[in-house]
Design a protein around this motif. Structure first.
Motif, short mmCIF file in Angstrom:
data_model
loop_
_atom_site.label_atom_id
_atom_site.label_comp_id
_atom_site.label_asym_id
_atom_site.label_seq_id
_atom_site.Cartn_x
_atom_site.Cartn_y
_atom_site.Cartn_z
N SER A 8 0.85 -1.19 0.00
CA SER A 8 0.00 0.00 0.00
C SER A 8 0.89 1.24 0.00
N ARG A 9 0.28 2.40 -0.27
CA ARG A 9 1.05 3.64 -0.28
C ARG A 9 1.64 3.94 1.10
N VAL A 10 0.89 3.60 2.13
CA VAL A 10 1.39 3.81 3.49
C VAL A 10 2.61 2.93 3.76
N GLU A 11 2.54 1.67 3.32
CA GLU A 11 3.67 0.75 3.50
C GLU A 11 4.88 1.21 2.69
N LEU A 12 4.64 1.66 1.46
CA LEU A 12 5.74 2.15 0.63
C LEU A 12 6.42 3.36 1.28
N LYS A 13 5.61 4.28 1.76
CA LYS A 13 6.17 5.47 2.41
C LYS A 13 6.99 5.09 3.63
N ARG A 14 6.47 4.14 4.41
CA ARG A 14 7.18 3.69 5.61
C ARG A 14 8.51 3.03 5.25
N LEU A 15 8.50 2.20 4.21
CA LEU A 15 9.73 1.53 3.77
C LEU A 15 10.75 2.56 3.29
N CYS A 16 10.30 3.54 2.54
CA CYS A 16 11.21 4.58 2.05
C CYS A 16 11.85 5.33 3.22
N GLU A 17 11.07 5.60 4.25
CA GLU A 17 11.62 6.28 5.43
C GLU A 17 12.66 5.41 6.13
N ILE A 18 12.37 4.12 6.23
CA ILE A 18 13.32 3.19 6.86
C ILE A 18 14.61 3.11 6.04
N PHE A 19 14.47 2.98 4.71
CA PHE A 19 15.64 2.86 3.84
C PHE A 19 16.46 4.15 3.85
N THR A 20 15.80 5.29 3.95
CA THR A 20 16.52 6.56 4.01
C THR A 20 17.40 6.60 5.26
N ARG A 21 16.85 6.12 6.38
CA ARG A 21 17.64 6.06 7.61
C ARG A 21 18.77 5.05 7.50
N MET A 22 18.52 3.96 6.79
CA MET A 22 19.55 2.92 6.62
C MET A 22 20.78 3.47 5.91
N PHE A 23 20.56 4.39 5.00
CA PHE A 23 21.69 5.01 4.30
C PHE A 23 22.57 5.79 5.28
N ALA A 24 21.94 6.45 6.24
CA ALA A 24 22.66 7.37 7.13
C ALA A 24 23.24 6.69 8.36
N ASP A 25 22.55 5.68 8.87
CA ASP A 25 23.00 5.05 10.12
C ASP A 25 24.17 4.10 9.87
N PRO A 26 25.09 4.00 10.83
CA PRO A 26 26.21 3.06 10.69
C PRO A 26 25.72 1.61 10.84
N HIS A 27 26.28 0.73 10.00
CA HIS A 27 25.90 -0.68 10.05
C HIS A 27 27.13 -1.54 9.81
N SER A 28 27.01 -2.80 10.20
CA SER A 28 28.07 -3.75 9.88
C SER A 28 28.03 -4.05 8.38
N LYS A 29 29.12 -4.59 7.87
CA LYS A 29 29.20 -4.94 6.45
C LYS A 29 28.06 -5.89 6.05
N ARG A 30 27.77 -6.87 6.91
CA ARG A 30 26.75 -7.87 6.60
C ARG A 30 25.36 -7.24 6.51
N VAL A 31 25.04 -6.39 7.48
CA VAL A 31 23.73 -5.74 7.49
C VAL A 31 23.58 -4.82 6.28
N PHE A 32 24.62 -4.03 5.98
CA PHE A 32 24.52 -3.10 4.86
C PHE A 32 24.44 -3.85 3.53
#
Length: 276
Positions: A8-32
């Motif tokens: 749904s549009r709500v789910e898509l928007k939520r995923l985009c917000e999560i992915f945007t944060r994933m770009f900025a937050d530090p992660h291990s090589k495996r997670v990224f």
């Protein structure tokens, strides 16, 4: 995503917000790495609904190319960039890149500059001439790319910037020539000298041969190359423009090729003269 269930549009928007944060937050090589693999699936499945998120997606991926990443992770970033390039309208991507280049809040490092330039080059090989628009934002971005041709700290940036200018010139010669004519003389001189040398070298080494043309991928858009901007008389410069792929360059003799090159050179000089 694997089940390809429609979100749904709500789910898509939520995923985009999560992915945007994933770009900025530090992660291990495996997670990224897992994130990048998921991102590719997300783009392929939902590309038609992600155009509002394209600016974030494209610019964040390009920024990641400037980070200190392991080779395997960088390859996954590159794959995500390749999928992005093939999934969205070329003109929209081009406009985003122009906006990104002129954004005063952005301070791309040398690696990011190279990544941006290489992406523009590969994009230009697939764009239609009409995708290139001589807007104020494009003029400002091109002037910045011209300054990158003299980047003192990186020969890679200098070479990539030169190739981009040539690629855009070949994409839509009349429009790019008009764009140059609207720039301050300092920028005109830098670009015109580069293009003159390119045309001269192409003429001397045989422009009709495949080894001297920048490889262009056939556009996926319907191609009717009959507009004044892309007609042979208005957009010919020694077999290098995209429109020239529609003609049999083997039947052009060296004098015709030289005349074609000379015509473009005179056009550049004419626009330069008018703007002074």
């Amino acid at each position: 995503l694997k089940s390809q269930r429609t979100l749904s549009r709500v789910e898509l928007k939520r995923l985009c917000e999560i992915f945007t944060r994933m770009f900025a937050d530090p992660h291990s090589k495996r997670v990224f790495s897992m994130f990048l693999e998921t991102l590719v699936d997300f783009i392929i499945i939902h590309k038609d609904d992600l155009q509002d998120w394209l600016f974030v997606l494209l610019t964040q991926l390009l920024k990641k190319m400037g980070a200190d990443l392991l080779g395997s992770v960088q390859a996954k970033v590159q794959k995500a960039l390749d999928v992005t390039r093939d999934s969205f309208p070329f003109d929209q991507q081009f406009n985003i890149l122009m906006r990104f280049i002129v954004d005063q809040t952005q301070t791309p490092n040398l690696k990011v500059k190279v990544a941006i330039l290489k992406y523009i080059e590969s994009l230009a090989r697939q764009m239609d001439p009409t995708d290139f628009v001589n807007s104020s934002e494009t003029r400002l971005a091109v002037s910045r790319i011209i300054t990158w041709t003299t980047e003192p700290k990186s020969s890679d940036v200098r070479k990539a910037a030169q190739i981009v200018l040539i690629s855009l010139f070949e994409l839509n010669t009349p429009e790019f020539t008009m764009l140059l004519g609207a720039l301050p003389k300092t920028f005109q001189d830098g670009a015109t000298k580069l293009l003159h040398n390119h045309l001269k070298n192409s003429s001397n080494t045989g422009v009709g041969s495949p080894s001297n043309t920048i490889g262009r991928t056939p556009s996926r858009h319907p191609s009717s190359r009959t507009s004044p901007l892309t007609s042979p008389t208005n957009c010919s410069h020694g077999g290098l423009s995209p429109s020239m792929l529609d003609y049999d360059t083997e039947n052009l003799n060296s004098e015709e090729i030289y005349s074609s090159l000379r015509g473009v050179t005179e056009a550049i000089e004419k626009f330069s003269f008018r703007s002074q």
